[in-house]
Design an enzyme around this catalytic site. Structure first.
Site, PDB file in Angstrom:
ATOM      1  N   GLY A  70       0.814  -1.060   0.031  1.00  0.00           N
ATOM      2  CA  GLY A  70       0.025  -0.024  -0.065  1.00  0.00           C
ATOM      3  C   GLY A  70       0.820   1.288  -0.052  1.00  0.00           C
ATOM      4  O   GLY A  70       0.331   2.331  -0.689  1.00  0.00           O
ATOM      5  N   ASP A  71       1.841   1.176   0.725  1.00  0.00           N
ATOM      6  CA  ASP A  71       2.920   2.259   0.961  1.00  0.00           C
ATOM      7  C   ASP A  71       3.481   2.592  -0.644  1.00  0.00           C
ATOM      8  O   ASP A  71       3.367   3.950  -1.086  1.00  0.00           O
ATOM      9  CB  ASP A  71       4.064   2.123   1.777  1.00  0.00           C
ATOM     10  CG  ASP A  71       5.113   3.179   1.632  1.00  0.00           C
ATOM     11  OD1 ASP A  71       4.784   4.330   1.904  1.00  0.00           O
ATOM     12  OD2 ASP A  71       6.146   2.809   1.551  1.00  0.00           O
TER      13      ASP A  71
END
Length: 133
Positions: free
Chosen positions: A18-19
């Site tokens: 997600g980062d």
């Protein structure tokens, strides 16, 4: 290629992907400003990717934007025990930012690209709203 079931993936691993997904979205967003200087682009991007900004955004989104399932993912990620610590953010902001990234990772791996984009755009809007206050 192996298929992933995001419901079975550790929230730290969801935050890992997600980062990266969020970072690409933000880099594209700041490039659309027309700025061409890489140092300035980086400074603009930091406004959105720093833990405090992500934490404020996810707290706000949990109040009125996320579904029950999305909120459950955020809470599961927020409450996950982690050995890593932020160098610049407090522990609460760091946990919330990680939870935000886990939600983005979950939606990305689940193929919910449209919803993921909605959430990221809403988060960006709320972060920009905080900048203007």
């Amino acid at each position: 290629m192996e298929q992933f079931n995001p419901r079975e993936i550790n929230t730290t691993a969801l935050a890992f992907i997600g980062d990266a997904v969020y970072e690409v979205f933000i880099r594209k967003h700041v490039m659309e400003s027309g700025q061409k200087n890489a140092d300035m682009l980086h400074k603009m991007a930091v406004t959105y990717v720093r833990a405090e900004a992500q934490a404020k955004a996810i707290k706000s989104l949990m109040r009125d934007f996320l579904t029950e399932e999305e909120t459950a993912i955020v809470k599961r990620a927020r409450n996950h025990k982690s050995v890593s610590k932020s160098r610049s953010a407090g522990p609460v902001a760091y946990k919330l930012a990680t939870a935000f990234e886990a939600l983005i990772g979950y939606l990305y791996l689940d193929g919910q690209d449209e919803r993921m984009t909605e959430i990221v755009k809403e988060a960006v809007g709320r972060i920009e709203g905080d900048k203007n206050e």
